[in-house]
Design a protein around this motif. Sequence first.
Motif, mmCIF file in Angstrom:
data_model
loop_
_atom_site.group_PDB
_atom_site.id
_atom_site.type_symbol
_atom_site.label_atom_id
_atom_site.label_comp_id
_atom_site.label_asym_id
_atom_site.label_seq_id
_atom_site.Cartn_x
_atom_site.Cartn_y
_atom_site.Cartn_z
ATOM 1 N N UNK A 1 0.849 -1.194 0.000
ATOM 2 C CA UNK A 1 0.000 0.000 0.000
ATOM 3 C C UNK A 1 0.887 1.247 0.000
ATOM 4 N N UNK A 2 0.611 2.179 -0.901
ATOM 5 C CA UNK A 2 1.419 3.383 -1.050
ATOM 6 C C UNK A 2 1.309 4.252 0.198
ATOM 7 N N UNK A 3 2.478 4.806 0.612
ATOM 8 C CA UNK A 3 2.517 5.629 1.819
ATOM 9 C C UNK A 3 1.586 6.824 1.759
ATOM 10 N N UNK A 4 1.496 7.464 0.594
ATOM 11 C CA UNK A 4 0.625 8.631 0.457
ATOM 12 C C UNK A 4 -0.846 8.251 0.639
ATOM 13 N N UNK A 5 -1.199 7.041 0.199
ATOM 14 C CA UNK A 5 -2.573 6.577 0.376
ATOM 15 C C UNK A 5 -2.898 6.412 1.857
ATOM 16 N N UNK A 6 -1.948 5.827 2.595
ATOM 17 C CA UNK A 6 -2.140 5.641 4.030
ATOM 18 C C UNK A 6 -2.204 6.989 4.734
ATOM 19 N N UNK A 7 -1.355 7.936 4.306
ATOM 20 C CA UNK A 7 -1.356 9.265 4.915
ATOM 21 C C UNK A 7 -2.686 9.973 4.663
ATOM 22 N N UNK A 8 -3.179 9.876 3.432
ATOM 23 C CA UNK A 8 -4.469 10.483 3.116
ATOM 24 C C UNK A 8 -5.584 9.869 3.940
ATOM 25 N N UNK A 9 -5.539 8.548 4.083
ATOM 26 C CA UNK A 9 -6.527 7.856 4.914
ATOM 27 C C UNK A 9 -6.447 8.339 6.360
#
Length: 211
Positions: free
Chosen positions: A1-9
């Motif tokens: 899972x991309x870090x930016x996706x986790x950060x946005x979540x």
Amino acid sequence: MVGLTVLGFALVAFVGIATPGPTVLLALTNGSRFGVRRACFGMIGAVMSDFVLIGAVALGLGALLAASEFWFSVVKWVGVCYLAYLGLTLLRSGGALDETLHSVSGERSGSVRSIFLKSFMVAVTNPKGYLFFSAFLPQFIDPMAPQVQQYAVLALVFAGIDFLVMLGYALLGSQAVRILRGSGALWLDRICGGALLTLAGSLAFYRRASV
């Protein structure tokens, strides 16, 4: 899972969690009544419910509630009644830190088990949670990648943020009651009780079509 996706979540989750709801109100109340240490058991109960809700959504329960008026209503009215019960209990309290409240079974509401179960039950019987996760989580899931690991990561991130936010509310409650004391503590209970009753009322009028 991309870090930016986790950060946005994480950012979106923080906004949703920090907005006062039943579990954070209970964290505030537990912090003021029993102190932060015992309030942590309520936070653990709420975190456990996060895993239950996200796991249920991953298995399709959220979609079932969105499609079935009957099961949606069952979960909704259980949640309404429980929130109303907690709200009325706070409204009838004396506001004392060492007050002994009694539930239907006669057990002290200040026991570790009771604190845990209250927060767990409030969250797990709220159909909004299932519908929210059903609409929210898929936005951050890559359908081409293994989904179990993705749901696990999002669950851990959400639970971690949830715990930290509730900890902040519990700390706020513990400090507020020291400042307020006496009648001020009583009014803190009444405000939280009234808020829980308001949330129960809003849940009672909640409809699947509004999702």
